[in-house]
Design a protein around this motif. Structure first.
Motif, PDB file in Angstrom:
ATOM      1  N   VAL A  32       0.817  -1.211   0.000  1.00 26.66           N
ATOM      2  CA  VAL A  32       0.000   0.000   0.000  1.00 26.66           C
ATOM      3  C   VAL A  32       0.854   1.266   0.000  1.00 26.66           C
ATOM      4  O   VAL A  32       1.981   1.273   0.493  1.00 26.66           O
ATOM      5  CB  VAL A  32      -0.971   0.027   1.203  1.00 26.66           C
ATOM      6  CG1 VAL A  32      -1.995  -1.090   1.089  1.00 26.66           C
ATOM      7  CG2 VAL A  32      -0.232  -0.076   2.527  1.00 26.66           C
ATOM      8  N   CYS A  33       0.269   2.320  -0.569  1.00 30.42           N
ATOM      9  CA  CYS A  33       0.909   3.631  -0.608  1.00 30.42           C
ATOM     10  C   CYS A  33      -0.193   4.688  -0.594  1.00 30.42           C
ATOM     11  O   CYS A  33      -1.244   4.492  -1.212  1.00 30.42           O
ATOM     12  CB  CYS A  33       1.760   3.758  -1.865  1.00 30.42           C
ATOM     13  SG  CYS A  33       2.596   5.342  -2.035  1.00 30.42           S
ATOM     14  N   ASP A  34       0.061   5.779   0.103  1.00 28.22           N
ATOM     15  CA  ASP A  34      -0.907   6.869   0.154  1.00 28.22           C
ATOM     16  C   ASP A  34      -0.138   8.178   0.321  1.00 28.22           C
ATOM     17  O   ASP A  34       0.961   8.190   0.885  1.00 28.22           O
ATOM     18  CB  ASP A  34      -1.880   6.671   1.327  1.00 28.22           C
ATOM     19  CG  ASP A  34      -3.119   7.546   1.205  1.00 28.22           C
ATOM     20  OD1 ASP A  34      -4.135   7.027   0.700  1.00 28.22           O
ATOM     21  OD2 ASP A  34      -3.072   8.718   1.603  1.00 28.22           O
ATOM     22  N   THR A  52       6.447   4.212   0.633  1.00 20.84           N
ATOM     23  CA  THR A  52       6.415   5.663   0.495  1.00 20.84           C
ATOM     24  C   THR A  52       6.097   6.084  -0.935  1.00 20.84           C
ATOM     25  O   THR A  52       5.397   7.061  -1.155  1.00 20.84           O
ATOM     26  CB  THR A  52       7.761   6.265   0.929  1.00 20.84           C
ATOM     27  OG1 THR A  52       8.047   5.823   2.253  1.00 20.84           O
ATOM     28  CG2 THR A  52       7.721   7.772   0.906  1.00 20.84           C
ATOM     29  N   LEU A  53       6.613   5.337  -1.906  1.00 21.63           N
ATOM     30  CA  LEU A  53       6.403   5.659  -3.324  1.00 21.63           C
ATOM     31  C   LEU A  53       5.475   4.646  -3.981  1.00 21.63           C
ATOM     32  O   LEU A  53       5.574   3.435  -3.717  1.00 21.63           O
ATOM     33  CB  LEU A  53       7.725   5.655  -4.078  1.00 21.63           C
ATOM     34  CG  LEU A  53       8.765   6.691  -3.693  1.00 21.63           C
ATOM     35  CD1 LEU A  53      10.048   6.465  -4.489  1.00 21.63           C
ATOM     36  CD2 LEU A  53       8.235   8.096  -3.935  1.00 21.63           C
ATOM     37  N   ALA A  54       4.613   5.133  -4.857  1.00 19.52           N
ATOM     38  CA  ALA A  54       3.722   4.253  -5.611  1.00 19.52           C
ATOM     39  C   ALA A  54       4.521   3.236  -6.416  1.00 19.52           C
ATOM     40  O   ALA A  54       4.134   2.070  -6.515  1.00 19.52           O
ATOM     41  CB  ALA A  54       2.818   5.079  -6.523  1.00 19.52           C
ATOM     42  N   ALA A  55       5.646   3.660  -6.978  1.00 13.66           N
ATOM     43  CA  ALA A  55       6.481   2.752  -7.774  1.00 13.66           C
ATOM     44  C   ALA A  55       6.968   1.572  -6.943  1.00 13.66           C
ATOM     45  O   ALA A  55       7.016   0.440  -7.425  1.00 13.66           O
ATOM     46  CB  ALA A  55       7.668   3.503  -8.372  1.00 13.66           C
ATOM     47  N   SER A  81       6.663  11.501 -10.850  1.00 10.07           N
ATOM     48  CA  SER A  81       7.906  11.015 -10.269  1.00 10.07           C
ATOM     49  C   SER A  81       7.604   9.935  -9.233  1.00 10.07           C
ATOM     50  O   SER A  81       6.781  10.128  -8.339  1.00 10.07           O
ATOM     51  CB  SER A  81       8.646  12.181  -9.614  1.00 10.07           C
ATOM     52  OG  SER A  81       9.814  11.725  -8.991  1.00 10.07           O
ATOM     53  N   GLY A  82       8.239   8.790  -9.373  1.00  7.35           N
ATOM     54  CA  GLY A  82       7.993   7.682  -8.463  1.00  7.35           C
ATOM     55  C   GLY A  82       6.656   7.009  -8.674  1.00  7.35           C
ATOM     56  O   GLY A  82       6.148   6.326  -7.791  1.00  7.35           O
TER      57      GLY A  82
END
Length: 96
Positions: A32-34, A52-55, A81-82
């Protein structure tokens, strides 16, 4: 028995958070990322892996589910980015 595979959920507010929690309950590996890191961290208690990053979340998954507010946020998490596009591999699926 159905097969499970790693899933990334980008945007874990009301809808994305509920999806992530349910997938964790069912034994799926969830990343997960938000934009609000505390939301992703809160899902760690349910078994999700926060990023921390969607990537980074997408890199660990076969499917990325994007649960954000609007089209601009979708573009940002996909192509910024990311973003998810930086980490996609052959066969990776994105669901909005």
């Amino acid at each position: 028995m159905s097969s499970v595979f790693p899933v990334a959920i980008i945007g874990v507010g009301n809808m994305g958070g509920a999806i992530a929690a349910r997938l964790c309950e069912r034994g799926w590996p969830v990343h997960v990322c938000d934009c609000r890191p505390e939301r992703a961290l809160a899902l760690a208690a349910a078994g999700a892996t926060p990023h921390t990053l969607a990537a980074d979340a997408a890199r660990a998954a076969k499917l990325s589910i994007i649960c954000v507010v609007d089209a601009q946020q979708s573009r940002d998490v996909l192509f910024g980015s990311g973003g998810v596009a930086d980490a996609m591999h052959l066969g990776h699926t994105v669901m909005l």
